[in-house]
Design an enzyme around this catalytic site. Structure first.
Site, PDB file in Angstrom:
ATOM      1  N   PRO A  43      50.006  16.286  95.988  1.00  0.00           N
ATOM      2  CA  PRO A  43      49.431  16.358  97.337  1.00  0.00           C
ATOM      3  C   PRO A  43      48.097  15.621  97.419  1.00  0.00           C
ATOM      4  CG  PRO A  43      50.068  18.547  96.543  1.00  0.00           C
ATOM      5  CD  PRO A  43      50.207  17.618  95.389  1.00  0.00           C
ATOM      6  N   ASP A 251      27.821  -8.088  42.055  1.00  0.00           N
ATOM      7  CA  ASP A 251      26.807  -7.977  41.011  1.00  0.00           C
ATOM      8  C   ASP A 251      26.218  -6.578  40.973  1.00  0.00           C
ATOM      9  OD1 ASP A 251      25.027  -8.211  43.188  1.00  0.00           O
ATOM     10  OD2 ASP A 251      25.269 -10.374  43.070  1.00  0.00           O
ATOM     11  N   LYS A 273      24.280  -9.954  37.943  1.00  0.00           N
ATOM     12  CA  LYS A 273      23.005 -10.676  37.961  1.00  0.00           C
ATOM     13  C   LYS A 273      21.861  -9.675  38.046  1.00  0.00           C
ATOM     14  CE  LYS A 273      23.300 -13.937  41.125  1.00  0.00           C
ATOM     15  NZ  LYS A 273      22.693 -14.887  42.070  1.00  0.00           N
ATOM     16  N   ASP A 306      22.492  -8.664  53.726  1.00  0.00           N
ATOM     17  CA  ASP A 306      23.112  -9.754  54.477  1.00  0.00           C
ATOM     18  C   ASP A 306      23.211 -10.971  53.559  1.00  0.00           C
ATOM     19  OD1 ASP A 306      23.490 -10.768  57.588  1.00  0.00           O
ATOM     20  OD2 ASP A 306      22.821 -12.332  56.208  1.00  0.00           O
ATOM     21  N   ILE A 309      20.371 -13.603  53.879  1.00  0.00           N
ATOM     22  CA  ILE A 309      18.956 -13.272  53.730  1.00  0.00           C
ATOM     23  C   ILE A 309      18.695 -13.014  52.250  1.00  0.00           C
ATOM     24  CG2 ILE A 309      17.143 -11.625  54.317  1.00  0.00           C
ATOM     25  CD1 ILE A 309      18.414 -11.360  57.045  1.00  0.00           C
ATOM     26  N   MET A 386      11.915  -8.291  47.020  1.00  0.00           N
ATOM     27  CA  MET A 386      11.686  -8.659  45.608  1.00  0.00           C
ATOM     28  C   MET A 386      10.196  -8.734  45.300  1.00  0.00           C
ATOM     29  SD  MET A 386      14.627 -11.627  45.387  1.00  0.00           S
ATOM     30  CE  MET A 386      14.412 -12.208  47.064  1.00  0.00           C
TER      31      MET A 386
HETATM   32  N1  SAH Z   1      20.649 -10.079  50.768  1.00  0.00           N
HETATM   33  C1  SAH Z   1      19.870  -8.870  50.564  1.00  0.00           C
HETATM   34  C2  SAH Z   1      18.608  -9.137  49.780  1.00  0.00           C
HETATM   35  C3  SAH Z   1      18.862  -9.568  48.364  1.00  0.00           C
HETATM   36  S1  SAH Z   1      17.382  -9.832  47.476  1.00  0.00           S
HETATM   37  C4  SAH Z   1      19.553  -8.237  51.912  1.00  0.00           C
HETATM   38  O1  SAH Z   1      19.800  -8.852  52.951  1.00  0.00           O
HETATM   39  O2  SAH Z   1      19.077  -7.094  51.908  1.00  0.00           O
HETATM   40  C5  SAH Z   1      17.166  -8.296  46.664  1.00  0.00           C
HETATM   41  C6  SAH Z   1      16.035  -7.527  47.296  1.00  0.00           C
HETATM   42  O3  SAH Z   1      16.479  -6.873  48.460  1.00  0.00           O
HETATM   43  C7  SAH Z   1      15.483  -6.440  46.431  1.00  0.00           C
HETATM   44  O4  SAH Z   1      14.568  -6.940  45.491  1.00  0.00           O
HETATM   45  C8  SAH Z   1      14.810  -5.572  47.452  1.00  0.00           C
HETATM   46  O5  SAH Z   1      13.586  -6.119  47.859  1.00  0.00           O
HETATM   47  C9  SAH Z   1      15.767  -5.672  48.621  1.00  0.00           C
HETATM   48  N2  SAH Z   1      16.711  -4.558  48.646  1.00  0.00           N
HETATM   49  C10 SAH Z   1      18.035  -4.612  48.494  1.00  0.00           C
HETATM   50  N3  SAH Z   1      18.593  -3.387  48.617  1.00  0.00           N
HETATM   51  C11 SAH Z   1      17.579  -2.534  48.847  1.00  0.00           C
HETATM   52  C12 SAH Z   1      17.499  -1.133  49.083  1.00  0.00           C
HETATM   53  N4  SAH Z   1      18.583  -0.356  49.083  1.00  0.00           N
HETATM   54  N5  SAH Z   1      16.277  -0.585  49.306  1.00  0.00           N
HETATM   55  C13 SAH Z   1      15.177  -1.350  49.292  1.00  0.00           C
HETATM   56  N6  SAH Z   1      15.201  -2.681  49.104  1.00  0.00           N
HETATM   57  C14 SAH Z   1      16.379  -3.267  48.872  1.00  0.00           C
END
Ligand code: SAH
Length: 468
Positions: A43, A251, A273, A306, A309, A386
């Site tokens: 309805p 790694d 690595k 990423d 990065i 790093m």
């Molecule tokens: N491609 C990665 C970075 C690789 S270089 C990204 O985008 O995050 C590796 C560095 O990333 C480490 O020395 C540290 O500075 C950072 N990193 C990666 N994992 C992390 C985490 N769980 N907590 C804090 N720093 C982190």
């Protein structure tokens, strides 16, 4: 099994929905995905159904249900919400052996509507025989998340080329082999990414070279960012590729929780690595990726955070492209944004930071050659990757260039993982803090006013960030 799953062809079939409320609308929404002709008897209609009726998408009979409404119908749904009406619809429909469903009343229904994952023409139906609807919903969500959005496109794409493949590969077994490799290969990936041109070109090449042998399907490589460590932060695409991979190359930085998401039967290659202790050089990794892809495998190269990065994703991409291996890059949550979220630190803020910079704090020569003057400017956030071993030196450079010694800093170690630590202090204390707390990393250093809002601080005796 009491309920047998079937797929009902509703093209041009007349379906009856009794009821005009929200429950009826939910069923109408589902039926609208088909090519059925929908009749609604009620309805009154709610707003949504009234709009469909005036757009001519459903035929509305504005009155109560009559037995005659069942004539010429293929399927009936009773959703009036009135027990007596729905009960009568059910009785009459069942007397005519018409499939009928009562919303939430399996006992009075001759069929029940399953949970659906719709990637038309690929359809997945999930049922629990009415015993656990919430479980069904959760399963549906999990399957939804796993299946690529363009899966239906892939099925249609394959269908389009079926005759061509049949004409070049006459044997059934050869064709099965062709398709089973196709669906895991780079051409299928191109379809799933919506790149129809690349897919069509690739398919034409495959089909045209098919008679020369069935091993002409080269594999591909996916550089997959998996985020900072918490598996919940994986993207749907990352998870899907991890579930499809033949080979997974990873790694040391990849967490156990993430590796658990990889398909059990996938081969795993640990290229381990660690800083200063390379067990496989980048060149060796590059060659490994090419060699595996040439063997026809779907190779998934896992990257922390990423891939683009500080992940050397650019180098691997270039190498693969030079060697004519199809490569795709799947973005991930980078350490800076993952750690910022978990530590409650906004990287930009209207009052405190209008820019954010991701910098590396390490190079083979020691401190990297950065524009310290620019990094020391006010009203911005600096995130150093790093940077643990050079933290004190980095702070000194920034202070030399005029950044206040009292600038808030935060160190997030193993961010998003169960062992996470968030340490807060001020710039002049950075080097000391890293030693005092024996920060091993992986850790990011966050420098700038926003770091003062760090939350979830590790309850060690760290001096709180001083107000600026
Ligand atoms: N491609 C990665 C970075 C690789 S270089 C990204 O985008 O995050 C590796 C560095 O990333 C480490 O020395 C540290 O500075 C950072 N990193 C990666 N994992 C992390 C985490 N769980 N907590 C804090 N720093 C982190």
């Amino acid at each position: 099994m009491r309920y047998f799953p079937l797929f009902h062809d509703l093209r041009d079939a007349a379906c009856l929905v009794v009821g005009g409320n929200e429950a009826a609308a939910r069923k109408v929404r589902l039926l609208q995905r088909t090519e059925a002709r929908l009749h609604i008897v009620a309805p009154e209609l709610n707003e949504e159904l009234a709009a469909l009726a005036s757009a001519g998408e459903v035929e509305w009979h504005a009155r109560r249900f009559r037995a005659k409404d069942l004539e010429d119908k293929s399927l009936v749904i009773a959703a009036s919400g009135d027990e007596r009406v729905d009960g009568r619809v059910s009785r009459l429909a069942r007397a005519r052996r018409l499939p009928v469903n009562l919303v939430d009343r399996p006992a009075l229904s001759s069929f029940i509507v399953p949970g659906m994952v719709d990637r038309n023409p690929v359809t997945i139906a999930i049922g629990s025989g009415g015993s656990a609807p919430v479980l069904v919903r959760q399963l549906r969500e999990r399957i939804e998340a796993l299946l690529p959005a363009r899966l239906g496109d892939l099925a249609r794409f394959a269908d389009r080329f079926r005759p061509a493949v049949k004409s070049v590969i006459p044997g059934e077994e050869g064709r099965r082999h062709f398709w089973s490799r196709f669906f895991r290969g780079p051409v299928a990936e191109a379809v799933l990414q919506g790149d129809d041109r690349r897919a069509t070109d690739g398919m034409l090449t495959l089909v045209n070279s098919a008679p020369e042998g069935r091993d002409n399907q080269q594999g591909s490589v996916a550089l997959v960012g998996v985020g900072p460590g918490d598996p919940d932060l994986l993207t749907f695409r990352a998870l899907r590729l991890m579930q499809e991979a033949d080979v997974v190359v990873h790694d040391r930085l990849i967490s156990e929780g993430i590796l658990d998401c990889v398909r059990r039967d996938a081969e795993r290659i640990h290229v381990g690595k660690a800083k200063g202790a390379h067990s496989m050089s980048q060149d060796e990794i590059n060659r490994l990726l090419v060699q595996q892809a040439r063997a026809g495998k779907l190779v998934v190269r896992l990257k922390g955070g990423d891939p683009f990065i500080f992940g050397r994703g650019g180098e691997e991409q270039a190498y693969l492209q030079t060697h004519e291996i199809a490569v795709q890059v799947v973005p991930g949550i980078t350490a800076a944004t993952g750690c910022a979220a978990t530590a409650g630190i906004p990287l930009t803020h209207r009052d405190m930071a209008s820019a954010v910079t991701f910098a590396t704090g390490y190079s083979r020569e020691g401190l990297p050659d950065l524009d310290w003057q620019a990094l020391a400017a006010a009203r911005q956030t600096l995130v150093v990757y790093m940077g643990v071993s050079n933290g004190g030196e980095i702070a000194k450079r920034l202070m030399d260039k005029g950044l206040s010694a009292q600038t808030p800093i935060a160190v997030v170690e193993k961010g998003t993982l169960p062992e996470q630590r968030v340490l807060g202090s001020h710039l002049a204390d950075l080097g000391d803090l890293l030693k005092r707390e024996q920060v091993e990393g992986p850790a990011v250093l966050m420098i700038g006013s926003v770091a003062a809002s760090a939350q979830n601080l590790t309850p060690a005796e760290t001096p709180l960030a001083l107000a600026v």
